[in-house]
Design an enzyme around this catalytic site. Structure first.
Site, mmCIF file in Angstrom:
data_model
loop_
_atom_site.group_PDB
_atom_site.id
_atom_site.type_symbol
_atom_site.label_atom_id
_atom_site.label_comp_id
_atom_site.label_asym_id
_atom_site.label_seq_id
_atom_site.Cartn_x
_atom_site.Cartn_y
_atom_site.Cartn_z
ATOM 1 N N LYS A 289 -32.885 32.808 -22.668
ATOM 2 C CA LYS A 289 -32.895 32.386 -24.286
ATOM 3 C C LYS A 289 -34.952 32.726 -24.511
ATOM 4 O O LYS A 289 -35.267 32.227 -23.330
ATOM 5 C CB LYS A 289 -32.694 31.164 -25.133
ATOM 6 C CG LYS A 289 -32.693 30.918 -26.185
ATOM 7 C CD LYS A 289 -31.934 29.272 -26.382
ATOM 8 C CE LYS A 289 -33.415 28.745 -26.250
ATOM 9 N NZ LYS A 289 -33.260 27.544 -27.477
ATOM 10 N N LYS B 230 -39.264 28.639 -27.156
ATOM 11 C CA LYS B 230 -40.701 28.469 -27.839
ATOM 12 C C LYS B 230 -41.315 28.397 -26.454
ATOM 13 O O LYS B 230 -43.216 28.018 -26.243
ATOM 14 C CB LYS B 230 -40.875 28.092 -29.150
ATOM 15 C CG LYS B 230 -40.748 26.352 -29.116
ATOM 16 C CD LYS B 230 -40.825 25.779 -30.157
ATOM 17 C CE LYS B 230 -39.804 24.692 -30.824
ATOM 18 N NZ LYS B 230 -39.304 24.063 -29.881
ATOM 19 N N LYS C 62 -35.833 17.734 -17.989
ATOM 20 C CA LYS C 62 -37.284 17.742 -18.350
ATOM 21 C C LYS C 62 -38.069 16.868 -17.225
ATOM 22 O O LYS C 62 -39.246 17.432 -17.011
ATOM 23 C CB LYS C 62 -37.362 16.727 -19.740
ATOM 24 C CG LYS C 62 -37.122 17.806 -20.494
ATOM 25 C CD LYS C 62 -37.662 17.844 -21.683
ATOM 26 C CE LYS C 62 -37.497 18.537 -23.289
ATOM 27 N NZ LYS C 62 -38.032 17.871 -24.283
HETATM 28 P P1 ATP Z 1 -37.933 24.263 -26.529
HETATM 29 O O1 ATP Z 1 -38.176 25.629 -25.957
HETATM 30 O O2 ATP Z 1 -39.067 23.619 -26.270
HETATM 31 O O3 ATP Z 1 -36.845 23.764 -25.880
HETATM 32 P P2 ATP Z 1 -36.605 26.399 -28.478
HETATM 33 O O4 ATP Z 1 -37.409 27.041 -28.916
HETATM 34 O O5 ATP Z 1 -35.808 26.344 -26.670
HETATM 35 O O6 ATP Z 1 -37.628 24.805 -28.405
HETATM 36 P P3 ATP Z 1 -35.417 24.512 -30.402
HETATM 37 O O7 ATP Z 1 -36.458 23.821 -30.755
HETATM 38 O O8 ATP Z 1 -34.922 23.490 -29.049
HETATM 39 O O9 ATP Z 1 -36.051 25.928 -29.697
HETATM 40 O O10 ATP Z 1 -34.609 24.953 -30.832
HETATM 41 C C1 ATP Z 1 -34.097 24.672 -32.664
HETATM 42 C C2 ATP Z 1 -33.804 26.085 -33.209
HETATM 43 O O11 ATP Z 1 -33.668 27.171 -32.957
HETATM 44 C C3 ATP Z 1 -32.127 25.418 -32.570
HETATM 45 O O12 ATP Z 1 -31.439 25.374 -33.338
HETATM 46 C C4 ATP Z 1 -31.831 26.541 -31.542
HETATM 47 O O13 ATP Z 1 -30.705 26.625 -31.487
HETATM 48 C C5 ATP Z 1 -32.401 27.280 -31.967
HETATM 49 N N1 ATP Z 1 -33.667 28.519 -31.460
HETATM 50 C C6 ATP Z 1 -34.323 28.500 -30.581
HETATM 51 N N2 ATP Z 1 -34.170 29.463 -30.215
HETATM 52 C C7 ATP Z 1 -33.527 30.712 -30.183
HETATM 53 C C8 ATP Z 1 -32.746 31.425 -30.306
HETATM 54 N N3 ATP Z 1 -33.839 32.601 -29.101
HETATM 55 N N4 ATP Z 1 -32.201 32.119 -29.967
HETATM 56 C C9 ATP Z 1 -31.666 31.657 -31.053
HETATM 57 N N5 ATP Z 1 -31.369 30.869 -31.477
HETATM 58 C C10 ATP Z 1 -32.879 29.274 -31.157
#
Ligand code: ATP
Ligand code: LTN
Length: 327
Positions: free
Chosen positions: A192, A195, A111
Site C-alpha cells: 500500500k 504516508k 507498532k
Molecule cells: P500510516 O502510514 O500512518 O499508517 P496510511 O497512509 O496507511 O497511514 P491511514 O491514515 O491509516 O493511512 O488511512 C486513512 C484512510 O485512508 C483509511 O480509510 C485508509 O483506508 C485510506 N488509505 C490510506 N492509504 C491508502 C491507499 N494507499 N489506498 C487506499 N486507501 C488508503
C-alpha cells in the site's frame, strides 16, 4: 441525521492514497451524515515526533482536507488536544477495560516492535480512541481495516459500561470501505502507498511539485510484457496506474483499459502523470490560500467550542454514573 466521526493521524504528509481511499470518501459522506472530522494529535505522540514538524503537519493536513473538498459548513473540524474531555474520559474508560482485551490489539504488537522504547501511551492508545468516539455518540466510524479491531474494542467497552452503570453511550459501528481503489506504492506495487513509509520514491504526496510527480510516475515499476491491461496479480504496477487513472477520471477500469489498449507503457505513464498533476495542482492552489489566511484557525476555534460543549455534557453524565463529580 446519523452522526459519523473519523480522525486521520498526523503521522505523515498526506498521499494520493489518502486522497483516493480516505478523504474522498469523507467528502461523499458529508452529504449524508452529521460529520465530525478531527485530528488525533494526541495519538500522534504515542511514537516520537519532532514538535516543530508535528505542529506544521497538523495545520497542513487541515488545509489539505479543506482543499480536497471537506466542507466546513457540513463537518465539525477540530483538534483532539484542544478538548480535555478526550483524555478525561479515556481515564474512566481505562478503569473499565481489562488488560486481557487491551493486550489483544494487533496494531500495538506491530507498532511496538518498531520502537526502541515503547511508550505506555502506545498501549493505551485504543482506549483514547474509544473515548474520541464515545464522547460524541457517533453512530458510524469510517476507518481502514487496520483500525476495525479498535472500533470493536470501543463497542465492547461501551456495552460493558452501559450494562454496569445504565445507558450512557451509543454503540458505534465501523464503516469499512468496500474494496475500492487501493493505491499501491509505485516502487513496490504489492504494498500500500502509505504516508508513514520512509522511502518517498514510490509515494506521491499531495504537495509534491509537478516535476516530482512526473518523475515518480515515469519511474514507476512495471513489467516487461508491454501490454496494457488490468491484472493486479500478474501486473500490479500497470494495474496500479490504471487504478489511479480510473479513480481520478471517474472512469470505470474497463473503460480506462480500452482507452489505453494500444498504448505503450511510456504513454500510459505520461497520461497518468498528466492527470495526477492536473488534480494535485488544483488542490495545491486551494491549499495555498487556506494556509495564508486565518480560515483554519477560525474553523478549529469553532470546532473546539462546539465539541467542548457536547463533550462536557457526556463527560458529566459519565461522572454521575460512576459516582464522581459534584457531591
Ligand atoms: P500510516 O502510514 O500512518 O499508517 P496510511 O497512509 O496507511 O497511514 P491511514 O491514515 O491509516 O493511512 O488511512 C486513512 C484512510 O485512508 C483509511 O480509510 C485508509 O483506508 C485510506 N488509505 C490510506 N492509504 C491508502 C491507499 N494507499 N489506498 C487506499 N486507501 C488508503
Ligand atoms: N487510530 C486512527 C486514528 C483515530 C481515529 C479515532 C479514527 C484516532 N481516534 C477515532 C476514528 C475514530 C488511525 O490511526 N487511523
Amino acid at each position: 441525521m446519523k452522526r459519523l466521526l473519523t480522525g486521520l493521524q498526523p503521522s505523515g504528509e498526506l498521499t494520493l492514497g489518502s486522497l483516493i481511499g480516505g478523504i474522498r470518501q469523507s467528502v461523499a459522506f458529508q452529504e449524508e451524515y452529521d460529520s465530525f472530522i478531527f485530528v488525533p494529535d494526541l495519538h500522534a505522540i504515542t511514537v516520537p515526533q519532532d514538535p516543530i514538524l508535528l505542529r506544521e503537519r497538523i495545520k497542513k493536513n487541515v488545509a489539505l482536507y479543506l482543499a480536497c473538498g471537506i466542507d466546513p459548513t457540513k463537518n465539525t473540524i477540530y483538534l483532539q488536544s484542544q478538548n480535555l474531555y478526550h483524555t478525561n474520559l479515556s481515564w474512566v474508560l481505562e478503569c473499565n477495560t481489562y488488560m486481557g482485551e487491551a493486550s489483544r490489539m494487533t496494531q500495538f504488537k506491530d507498532k511496538s516492535k518498531k520502537q526502541q522504547n515503547v511508550a505506555v501511551g502506545l498501549f493505551t492508545y485504543p482506549i483514547l480512541m474509544a473515548a474520541d468516539i464515545l464522547l460524541y455518540d457517533a453512530d458510524f466510524v469510517p476507518v481502514g481495516v487496520d483500525q476495525k479491531q479498535h472500533v470493536e474494542l470501543a463497542r465492547d467497552i461501551a456495552t460493558r459500561f452501559n450494562n454496569k452503570y445504565g445507558d450512557v453511550f451509543t454503540i458505534p459501528e465501523p464503516l469499512i470501505p468496500k474494496v475500492g481503489a487501493k493505491i499501491m506504492n509505485l516502487q513496490d506495487p504489492t504494498r500500500k502507498m502509505s504516508k508513514s513509509d520512509t522511502d518517498s520514491k514510490g509515494i506521491i504526496f499531495l504537495l509534491d511539485s509537478e516535476e516530482v510527480i512526473v518523475k515518480k510516475i515515469m519511474s514507476a515499476v512495471t513489467d516487461s510484457d508491454n501490454k496494457v491491461y488490468y491484472d493486479m496479480e500478474n501486473k500490479p504496477g500497470i494495474s496500479n496506474l490504471l487504478t489511479i487513472y480510473s479513480a481520478l477520471s471517474n472512469m470505470e477500469i474497463k473503460e480506462v483499459e480500452r482507452k489505453f489498449s494500444d498504448s505503450n507503457y511510456g504513454n500510459l505513464k505520461k497520461e497518468v502523470a498528466s492527470l495526477v498533476v492536473e488534480t494535485l495542482l488544483a488542490i495545491q492552489e486551494k491549499y495555498k490560500s487556506f494556509m495564508e489566511g486565518d480560515t483554519i484557525e477560525k474553523i478549529l476555534e469553532e470546532g473546539c467550542i462546539k465539541t467542548n460543549k457536547i463533550a462536557k455534557e457526556k463527560y458529566d453524565s459519565v461522572l454521575e454514573k460512576v459516582g464522581l463529580g459534584r457531591v
